[in-house]
Scaffold this active site. Structure first.
Site, PDB file in Angstrom:
ATOM      1  N   ASP A  11      31.653  34.052  51.069  1.00  0.00           N
ATOM      2  CA  ASP A  11      32.796  34.169  50.143  1.00  0.00           C
ATOM      3  C   ASP A  11      33.266  35.610  50.183  1.00  0.00           C
ATOM      4  OD1 ASP A  11      34.592  33.572  47.983  1.00  0.00           O
ATOM      5  OD2 ASP A  11      33.171  34.446  46.575  1.00  0.00           O
ATOM      6  N   SER A  12      34.438  35.857  49.605  1.00  0.00           N
ATOM      7  CA  SER A  12      34.927  37.226  49.465  1.00  0.00           C
ATOM      8  C   SER A  12      33.956  38.067  48.632  1.00  0.00           C
ATOM      9  CB  SER A  12      36.291  37.216  48.775  1.00  0.00           C
ATOM     10  OG  SER A  12      36.157  36.667  47.474  1.00  0.00           O
ATOM     11  N   CYS A  74      34.993  29.718  49.788  1.00  0.00           N
ATOM     12  CA  CYS A  74      36.075  30.539  49.244  1.00  0.00           C
ATOM     13  C   CYS A  74      37.388  29.801  49.487  1.00  0.00           C
ATOM     14  CB  CYS A  74      36.084  31.884  49.973  1.00  0.00           C
ATOM     15  SG  CYS A  74      37.437  32.977  49.485  1.00  0.00           S
ATOM     16  N   GLU A 152      33.048  39.518  39.691  1.00  0.00           N
ATOM     17  CA  GLU A 152      32.419  40.477  40.614  1.00  0.00           C
ATOM     18  C   GLU A 152      31.611  41.532  39.848  1.00  0.00           C
ATOM     19  OE1 GLU A 152      32.277  40.840  44.170  1.00  0.00           O
ATOM     20  OE2 GLU A 152      32.821  38.742  43.894  1.00  0.00           O
ATOM     21  N   CYS A 184      38.908  28.120  42.404  1.00  0.00           N
ATOM     22  CA  CYS A 184      38.385  29.367  42.977  1.00  0.00           C
ATOM     23  C   CYS A 184      36.892  29.350  42.701  1.00  0.00           C
ATOM     24  CB  CYS A 184      39.030  30.571  42.298  1.00  0.00           C
ATOM     25  SG  CYS A 184      38.234  32.148  42.685  1.00  0.00           S
ATOM     26  N   HIS A 186      34.774  31.565  42.216  1.00  0.00           N
ATOM     27  CA  HIS A 186      34.271  32.492  41.198  1.00  0.00           C
ATOM     28  C   HIS A 186      34.295  31.849  39.796  1.00  0.00           C
ATOM     29  CE1 HIS A 186      34.762  35.637  44.242  1.00  0.00           C
ATOM     30  NE2 HIS A 186      34.187  36.499  43.425  1.00  0.00           N
TER      31      HIS A 186
HETATM   32  N1  DGL Z   1      36.001  32.896  45.500  1.00  0.00           N
HETATM   33  C1  DGL Z   1      37.294  33.091  46.092  1.00  0.00           C
HETATM   34  C2  DGL Z   1      38.081  31.790  46.084  1.00  0.00           C
HETATM   35  O1  DGL Z   1      37.504  30.736  45.945  1.00  0.00           O
HETATM   36  C3  DGL Z   1      37.931  34.268  45.456  1.00  0.00           C
HETATM   37  C4  DGL Z   1      39.173  34.666  46.110  1.00  0.00           C
HETATM   38  C5  DGL Z   1      39.465  36.119  46.168  1.00  0.00           C
HETATM   39  O2  DGL Z   1      38.593  36.907  46.520  1.00  0.00           O
HETATM   40  O3  DGL Z   1      40.608  36.425  45.884  1.00  0.00           O
HETATM   41  O4  DGL Z   1      39.279  31.761  46.241  1.00  0.00           O
END
Ligand code: DGL
Length: 268
Positions: A11-12, A74, A152, A184, A186
């Site tokens: 993931d990011s 992600c 985060e 998302c 997160h």
């Molecule tokens: N967890 C990512 C998602 O599902 C976060 C996206 C991001 O870093 O902008 O989109």
């Protein structure tokens, strides 16, 4: 590909841990590798080219670790990079899709809300998903700038997080949604607060379990599900300073984890 090779999940940042925990629950004997690209989170405000470049570097890192499958945990990277990535790799690659289908089947008010990053909502994938269900339910899409950053930081319950969620959730409740889809990875970490703010008449759902189930079925079909009977290991890497990311991953994962820094070539 060998059955006992690990599965790579990325993931990011730390959001994909919400998918990793579902995979770990459903497939406890699999070895799992997790990469948080925290030095570059959020992906939501980066270009498509940048996200594709980062996703390619991480997938290549996983290939070097002999993974048998990859989960793009992600939604933003799914929308920006998966179509381009897939043809280059000969292994199962599972990607995210916001849970609009189950929501459209269950909604009584026929109004559903989707919380996601602006980039996910603007992606082709989401536009196609939106169009597929537009004649069955009214889909109210809400971008949520700032929420990824709160997760985060491991800041799940502060006044600031509460205020941001209220700002995004109240308009949905006012439009009588009975289901809020977390688009998302997160956001499942914010689900308790989202649920509290939305109220008991609204269901809050995500796709973590569906992705784990899809992974299991792809491994079964390819006959590469692990045969082990003892628990698999979970290893974590980050592109950011480990001193910054380690406490947050430990908080969200629920135990004190060991975090390695990604090798130099995967960092740039
Ligand atoms: N967890 C990512 C998602 O599902 C976060 C996206 C991001 O870093 O902008 O989109």
């Amino acid at each position: 590909m060998h059955k006992e090779n690990p599965i790579g999940v990325f993931d990011s940042g730390v959001g994909g841990l919400s998918v990793l925990r579902e995979i770990h629950k459903l497939l406890p004997h699999e070895d799992l590798l997790y990469v948080a690209d925290s030095a570059h989170a959020p992906y939501g405000d980066k270009s498509k080219e940048f996200i594709l470049e980062r996703s390619t570097a991480i997938v290549d890192f996983f290939i070097g670790q002999q993974v048998k499958a990859i989960v793009v945990a992600c939604n933003t990277a799914t929308g920006a990079a998966v179509k381009e990535l897939r043809p280059n790799y000969m292994l199962p690659m599972i990607a995210m899709e916001p849970a609009v289908k189950p929501a459209s089947e269950k909604s009584i008010t026929r109004n559903i809300g989707v919380l996601a990053t602006s980039r996910t909502l603007a992606s082709n994938n989401f536009q196609i998903l939106f169009a597929r269900f537009a004649d069955q339910v009214k889909i109210i899409a809400q971008a949520c700038p700032g929420l990824v950053e709160q997760v985060e930081r491991g800041d799940l319950y502060s006044d600031k997080t509460h205020a941001l969620i209220a700002q995004y959730v109240h308009p949905l409740v006012n439009q009588e949604v009975d289901i809020i889809v977390l688009g998302c990875t997160h956001y499942p970490f914010l689900a308790p607060l989202i649920q509290e703010i939305a109220g008991a008449s609204v269901a809050v759902i995500d796709s973590g379990f569906a992705i784990a189930r899809e992974l299991k079925s792809r491994l079964e079909k390819a006959e590469i599900l692990s045969d082990r009977t003892y628990p698999g290991s979970v290893q974590f890497w980050s592109s950011d300073e480990t001193s910054k990311t380690k406490p947050v991953i430990s908080q969200l994962w629920g135990v004190d984890i060991h975090l390695s820094k990604l090798p130099e070539r995967v960092l740039a």
